[in-house]
Structures are given as C-alpha cells and as structure tokens.
Design a protein around this motif. Structure first.
Motif, PDB file in Angstrom:
ATOM      1  N   UNK A   1      81.773  40.248 -60.698  1.00  0.00           N
ATOM      2  CA  UNK A   1      82.716  39.808 -59.665  1.00  0.00           C
ATOM      3  C   UNK A   1      82.473  38.366 -59.216  1.00  0.00           C
ATOM      4  N   UNK A   2      83.561  37.612 -59.072  1.00  0.00           N
ATOM      5  CA  UNK A   2      83.471  36.193 -58.716  1.00  0.00           C
ATOM      6  C   UNK A   2      82.733  36.001 -57.399  1.00  0.00           C
ATOM      7  N   UNK A   3      83.007  36.836 -56.411  1.00  0.00           N
ATOM      8  CA  UNK A   3      82.371  36.650 -55.112  1.00  0.00           C
ATOM      9  C   UNK A   3      80.893  37.019 -55.144  1.00  0.00           C
ATOM     10  N   UNK A   4      80.489  37.897 -56.043  1.00  0.00           N
ATOM     11  CA  UNK A   4      79.057  38.144 -56.246  1.00  0.00           C
ATOM     12  C   UNK A   4      78.372  36.859 -56.697  1.00  0.00           C
ATOM     13  N   UNK A   5      79.039  36.135 -57.608  1.00  0.00           N
ATOM     14  CA  UNK A   5      78.436  34.904 -58.123  1.00  0.00           C
ATOM     15  C   UNK A   5      78.515  33.762 -57.113  1.00  0.00           C
ATOM     16  N   UNK A   6      79.545  33.736 -56.273  1.00  0.00           N
ATOM     17  CA  UNK A   6      79.574  32.739 -55.201  1.00  0.00           C
ATOM     18  C   UNK A   6      78.351  32.901 -54.302  1.00  0.00           C
ATOM     19  N   UNK A   7      78.003  34.152 -54.010  1.00  0.00           N
ATOM     20  CA  UNK A   7      76.823  34.406 -53.174  1.00  0.00           C
ATOM     21  C   UNK A   7      75.548  33.988 -53.903  1.00  0.00           C
ATOM     22  N   UNK A   8      75.457  34.295 -55.206  1.00  0.00           N
ATOM     23  CA  UNK A   8      74.268  33.920 -55.980  1.00  0.00           C
ATOM     24  C   UNK A   8      74.100  32.411 -56.020  1.00  0.00           C
ATOM     25  N   UNK A   9      75.192  31.684 -56.208  1.00  0.00           N
ATOM     26  CA  UNK A   9      75.082  30.227 -56.279  1.00  0.00           C
ATOM     27  C   UNK A   9      74.734  29.618 -54.924  1.00  0.00           C
ATOM     28  N   UNK A  10      75.138  30.245 -53.853  1.00  0.00           N
ATOM     29  CA  UNK A  10      74.720  29.752 -52.539  1.00  0.00           C
ATOM     30  C   UNK A  10      73.213  29.909 -52.375  1.00  0.00           C
ATOM     31  N   UNK A  11      72.634  30.893 -53.050  1.00  0.00           N
ATOM     32  CA  UNK A  11      71.172  31.069 -53.041  1.00  0.00           C
ATOM     33  C   UNK A  11      70.508  30.072 -53.976  1.00  0.00           C
ATOM     34  N   UNK A  12      71.027  29.935 -55.206  1.00  0.00           N
ATOM     35  CA  UNK A  12      70.421  29.044 -56.190  1.00  0.00           C
ATOM     36  C   UNK A  12      70.303  27.609 -55.682  1.00  0.00           C
ATOM     37  N   UNK A  13      71.289  27.174 -54.930  1.00  0.00           N
ATOM     38  CA  UNK A  13      71.290  25.788 -54.462  1.00  0.00           C
ATOM     39  C   UNK A  13      70.217  25.509 -53.408  1.00  0.00           C
ATOM     40  N   UNK A  14      69.540  26.555 -52.925  1.00  0.00           N
ATOM     41  CA  UNK A  14      68.518  26.359 -51.889  1.00  0.00           C
ATOM     42  C   UNK A  14      67.110  26.298 -52.461  1.00  0.00           C
ATOM     43  N   UNK A  15      66.957  26.371 -53.775  1.00  0.00           N
ATOM     44  CA  UNK A  15      65.622  26.497 -54.353  1.00  0.00           C
ATOM     45  C   UNK A  15      65.475  25.603 -55.588  1.00  0.00           C
ATOM     46  N   UNK A  16      64.263  25.471 -56.087  1.00  0.00           N
ATOM     47  CA  UNK A  16      63.998  24.575 -57.213  1.00  0.00           C
ATOM     48  C   UNK A  16      63.091  25.221 -58.253  1.00  0.00           C
ATOM     49  N   UNK A  17      63.096  26.534 -58.313  1.00  0.00           N
ATOM     50  CA  UNK A  17      62.228  27.243 -59.253  1.00  0.00           C
ATOM     51  C   UNK A  17      63.001  27.881 -60.403  1.00  0.00           C
ATOM     52  N   UNK A  18      64.193  28.405 -60.132  1.00  0.00           N
ATOM     53  CA  UNK A  18      64.928  29.232 -61.093  1.00  0.00           C
ATOM     54  C   UNK A  18      66.201  28.552 -61.564  1.00  0.00           C
TER      55      UNK A  18
END
Length: 678
Positions: free
Chosen positions: A134-151
């Motif tokens: 689902x697109x909105x599942x990935x919108x949430x994941x990308x909001x998380x990814x943008x806060x970190x520098x490990x993954x």
C-alpha cells in the motif's frame, strides 16, 4: 509559467520529522547510506520470511551461486532451515550474525512492518521485492527513513540488487542472464533490465552492479542514487539507465548527468531507454507507479531531457550490448574486453521519426477512480462546498498527490485554465503536515502568493487543505485533483473533482471495503475485467489497432507498443502477462486477444528470465490448437532455454513464426498485419 519548487519548505519539513528510529548525529541523513548499495562477496545477507516457499527456493539458488546468506527470520521461532539458523526477530539476527543486508520475502500487506523492523535493528541495506505494498504504508516508511542514516532501502516492488562481480544476489533476478563485467545497470522495469543484462552478456561486456528502482510509486533508491554509486565504482566502466512513465526520477538523473559531464574530464558512457512514450493518458501501465501525476513530465519529456544531457538512447534493450561496446571502444575503456565487430546503430532518437498517436478507452486499472458525484459526496461530508460549473479564469486547481522525489505527499497548485504541468509543487510531511497547525501557515502563504490572492485567503486555504488531506489519509488516496474558486464570503467551492485511491490497500490489506465497492465494473471494458481476474494487466487501445501484443513484464510491454508504433505498426492493446507467465496464462491471453475483432496478427514478445522459453513455446502451441486460431502469430523468444523454445515452434507444423531478434520479429508482425488488412 514554469513549475516552481519550494526548497526551504522541503528542508524545513525534513528537519521537523520525528527521529524516534535514529541513533545517529543530526548532521547525517539518509543520503549517507548510499555506500551500503555496494554489495559484493563480503555482503552477509539475512532473509525475512526465510522459511516461506519463495524465499526457500530463492535462497537455495543464491547460495549455490555464491551469495553469503547467514540465516533468516521467522517471528518467535528459533531453529534451522537450509542448514542455516532461524532467528526469532531481526534484532536477534543483528546481534548474533551482524548481517549487512536483509532480503524481505513477505506479502505486500506485511512488507512495511518488516522494513520497519529492519530499520529499528539498523540493518545497512534492506531489499523489499513484494508487489502490492500500500502506498500509504510506504509514505509512513519513508517518513521514518528520512530521519536516520543507517539503513538504505531498495524497492519495494523490485527484482532487487545483484553484484555479478561479487556473486551476491539479493532479490529474484534470473541468474543465467548475468555474467561478471564492467557495466552498471539501474532500472525501473525488471524484465527490461533482464533484457539489458542479456544483451550485455551476449556482447561480451557483462555487468558489475545492477540496481533496481522498482515499479512502485515510492522508490527507496532512485536513479541519481545509483549514478552516484556507479560514478565512483572502480568495477564500472559504463552505465545503463532504464526509465518509464511516472515520477521525475529520469529528469533528476538528466540534471545529475549534465553536471557530471561538466565536472568530469573522461565521463563514463551512459545509455538509456524510456518506456511508455506511447502510453495512453490516465492509465496505470502495469507497474503500480507507471502513471503520471499532476505536474509530472511524460515519457517524451524524460527522453528529451536525457538526450540533451548527453545520454545515448536506444529503442529496445537488445541494442544496449552492441551500443555500449561501441561507446566503450570510442572512450578507450574497453582494453580488457573482446572487440568483435558490432555497431551501435541507435543514436537516432524517437523524436526523429513520425509516430501515430493512440488514445485509450476510459476505464481504469490497478487503481480506483470514483465518479465525480461520489467525490462531491466525500467533500461535502468533510464540510467542503461543491457546485458544478464551467471552467473560469477565476478558478484555481489544487491537488494533493504523491511527490516521488521527496518521497512524501505534496500539494500541486495552478491558476485559471492553466494545466497542472505548470504548477507550484510543495512537498510536506506525511505524519505532521505544516498546514495542520494553525500557527504555521507557510504552505498556505506560498499558495496564496502563487495564485495572486490577498492574504485574507490564507486561513480559508489552510482549512481547505486540512479537509482535503483528511480525505487523502483516511481513504489512502494517491491523487485528489480539484478545480475550485472562492465564494463571495471567501469560502472554497469545488467545481470539479477527480479522486484516485490505492487499490493495493484494498486488495492486499483488505482496507476500505466500502470505498472500493463504488467501483462500477459494468462500465469497464469487459476484456480488461476478465484479464484482471486472471492476473493479467490488459489495456485496450482505441483506434485502428490490428496487432495484438502479448508480453511478459510491464516495462517490456510498454516498450513493445512504443517500438511497434515507431516502426509504423498499429498495436491494439497493452498486455502484461506478468513476470512469471505460464502456459495457462498464455492461453487466456490468446483467448482475450482473439475477442478483439480488430486484431489480425498477434505479436508475442517474451524474455525468458524467470520464465523458461520452452515452457512458453509449449503454451503457445497448445493455445493455438485448442482455440483453433486463424490469425498469424509471430513469436519472439529470448532468454532461458530460448533455443529449445524456438526449435519447438519451428518444428510444430503450425503457422507460427519464431525469432530471437526483436526488430526482425516486429517487422514481420507489421508486414503480416498490413497484408491481412489489404
């Protein structure tokens, strides 16, 4: 008026995102994870969903090829599988085996949760292969990814990433196609990338690292990310880029390449292909992300941008091998490779040839567009006024859609009768948009200023954005387009609305059942509905199309339609059997094509990567006999067991015509179609 972006808003929103997953210094960010893409013999791979049938078969192949798999995860379970450890969680796997990468083999409705678990455990590289996330599942994941520098994320909905040099496969790419070499490949389309790899292998060049963007709306790794890796990669001498309709990644790549050529004395040669040049407007072309959102460029604009940047473009992926060999010879980078005679022969662009245009039947696919009166009902329930009226210069267009560059939602705005292709686009934070806070009216201010309205309209615009965004989030929309104006008392009144919703949220996750019951199947093209029920993506092209196309893979199907039109042919349809076509699928495809009275020739274009060409050949012959087909069938088979497949067809005694060359097969199909029509 050209499109405008608002970089200070984008950066401010990025800083405002919650950092609950990050243990890194705030001076670092997601861009710092780019080196994690350089996989190889050293890479230790973990499997999430390890004991599943697909993951098991994939792991066996990858182990045999040389991939260093350290085990897998099955929640709450410890033990062994394939003589490797099973871990109860990704966190435990991290502690005990310290993997460099995780391959996620779970269904689309579980993919976001699996990615989140890997991010929490700070796995350096995560590869998600599932479709229908689902697109909105990935919108949430990308909001998380943008806060970190490990993954770093690759995918979702992609074949994965593979190092031919380091014998490391994280994904489901067909291994027989790959051979160690010096060419880096980055692609949206899986089947087009396999075609490309096969062409490079036949040319004696091989591949270094192959990265998939994938076909979803929101890609964890994009073209520019891959180009940055290839630029500094000592194993890579040439680069191939495969794009298609949807998003702006190709435009971003063109800008990067222009800069690269300016600052580099001896740049690595870059070749490209863009699929969907002839894709009909308003349709999702197989891949979930293969559609053009408000304000986005079409495939032709992408083609021209890459060409102006100095990229050599081709019409079909089988031309990449000889073309890249010629370019490498010209730059002196082919010192350790065979220089057998081959000519590129493909520097002429699509735009130099007269093309017929195709239009499309109005039904939609792989998404739900509700009727305007239903959209008005949703707006009125959200306390927004609606009133149907003709377009006026006083109107404005305001949409909420998905911005694929910032990997977040965005507002797109234009004024009067102006198209949203010339618009203001403002990305914003998915979980905490600025316009949801009364004290922060920056976005509203930008919109009002852009439209030329007075400051007193800011509060009204802010209220409307909140109302529209609630519909967007609550119903998992991917685009809400509206045409509106201000009433005398400065309230927004909507006059036209086009609302599109994510089908994956319903089909893979069972969400929004009531909304998706609004789909009016009776109003759709019957053949398209029938194909959908069989797992086939079929789009009937309007007009005088006479060539029925049957192709495995959405990108390859788009490219097949493009090249047939380029050559003067008239395709009747777009048909993607899927990457794993079976004999039963082929029979159903033939049956659907034969229902179209316009079709007088069928062109089968199969690249056997995951699918064996001999199995497809048997399916074609069985279908031809069982359906008592009368139209000529041209079959182009490449890839796994291609010689067996071609031999089966040649010896069948049926009026089937087998080729391995795409150009020869396409030319033959066009000649047949013209002869049948005369």
């Amino acid at each position: 008026m050209m499109a405008k972006t608002v970089p200070h808003i984008t950066s401010r929103l990025s800083r405002a995102r919650t950092a609950r997953f990050s243990t890194s210094s705030r001076s670092f960010g997601y861009a710092d994870t780019l080196p994690n893409l350089k996989i190889g013999a050293h890479t230790k791979v973990l499997y999430q969903g390890f004991t599943g049938r697909q993951a098991t078969a994939n792991a066996k192949e990858s182990l045999k090829w040389g991939t260093k798999i350290v085990g897998g995860v099955k929640p709450g379970v410890e033990g062994e599988h394939l003589d490797l450890p099973i871990f109860p969680s990704v966190r435990v796997a991290k502690e005990k085996s310290n993997p460099d990468a995780s391959a996620i083999y779970v269904p689309g409705n579980q993919t976001a949760q699996a990615i989140e678990e890997a991010i929490e455990a700070e796995i350096p590289l995560v590869v998600a292969v599932a479709e229908h996330v689902p697109v909105h599942d990935m919108l949430r994941i990308h909001s998380i990814l943008q806060t970190q520098s490990k993954t770093r994320l690759v995918g979702a909905n992609c074949p994965g990433i593979i190092s031919a040099v380091g014998k490391c496969r994280i994904g489901f790419q067909p291994l027989p196609c790959f051979t160690p070499g010096r060419i880096g490949v980055v692609a949206k389309s899986g089947t087009l990338s396999y075609e490309t790899v096969g062409s490079l292998t036949r040319a004696g060049l091989g591949q270094s690292l192959c990265i998939s963007m994938g076909g979803d709306v929101l890609a964890g790794t994009n073209f520019v990310d891959a180009l940055k890796v290839f630029e500094d990669d000592p194993d890579t001498d040439g680069i191939v880029l495969i794009g298609e309709i949807g998003g702006t990644a190709e435009m971003d790549a063109a800008e990067w390449i222009k800069d690269y050529h300016k600052r580099t004395t001896k740049p690595k040669p870059i070749m490209a292909l863009v699929g969907g040049l002839e894709a009909p407007k308003g349709r999702v072309m197989g891949h979930a992300g293969a559609w053009v959102a408000p304000g986005e460029p079409d495939a032709r604009a992408k083609y021209e941008a890459l060409q102006k940047a100095g990229v050599t473009l081709v019409s079909h992926p089988e031309k990449f091998g000889p073309g890249m060999k010629e370019l490498l010879k010209d730059t002196g980078r082919l010192s350790n490779s065979s220089l057998s005679s081959a000519s590129a022969g493909q520097r002429r662009g699509f735009h130099t040839v007269r093309r017929a245009r195709v239009t499309v039947w109005p039904a939609q696919r792989r998404s739900l567009y509700i009727k305007q009166h239903e959209a008005f009902d949703m707006l009125e329930e959200a306390k927004v006024q609606t009133q149907t009226k003709q377009a006026s210069p006083d109107d404005f267009h305001l949409s909420i859609t998905v911005d694929r560059t910032s990997l977040s939602p965005c507002v797109a705005v234009s004024s009067g009768n102006q198209s949203l292709k010339s618009s203001l686009r403002i990305p914003f934070n998915y979980t905490n948009p600025a316009f949801s806070r009364a004290a922060d009216n920056t976005i509203q201010s930008e919109i009002v200023s852009f439209l030329g309205y007075s400051d007193e309209c800011q509060e009204t615009v802010g209220k409307y954005l909140q109302q529209l965004y609630k519909i967007f989030r609550d119903n998992e929309a991917f685009v809400l387009e509206t045409r509106a104006s201000f009433s005398p008392d400065k309230e927004v009144v909507v006059h036209d609305a086009r609302f599109g919703f994510d089908d994956a949220a319903h089909k893979s996750s069972g969400r929004h059942e009531k909304l998706h019951q609004l789909r009016d199947i009776a109003a759709e093209v019957p053949e398209e509905v029938r194909a959908e029920n069989s797992g086939i993506v079929y789009i009937k092209l309007e007009g005088e199309g006479s060539i029925g196309t049957l192709v495995n893979g959405a990108g390859l199907a788009m490219n097949t339609v493009d090249v047939l039109i380029l050559k003067g042919g008239k395709p009747a349809n777009f048909l993607d059997t899927g990457g794993k076509a079976t004999a039963a699928t082929v029979k159903e495809c033939f049956s659907i094509l034969c229902e179209d009275a316009r079709v007088n020739t069928i062109f089968v274009n199969i690249f056997g990567g995951l699918t064996r060409c001999d199995m497809i050949a048997e399916g074609i012959m069985d279908a031809f006999r069982e359906l008592d087909m009368k139209v000529p069938v041209v079959v182009r088979l490449r890839g796994t067991n291609e010689e067996k497949g071609q031999k089966l067809i040649a010896e069948s005694g049926l009026p089937l015509h087998a080729f391995d060359s795409f150009d020869e097969a396409a030319d033959k199909a066009i000649r047949f179609a013209r002869a049948e029509a005369s």
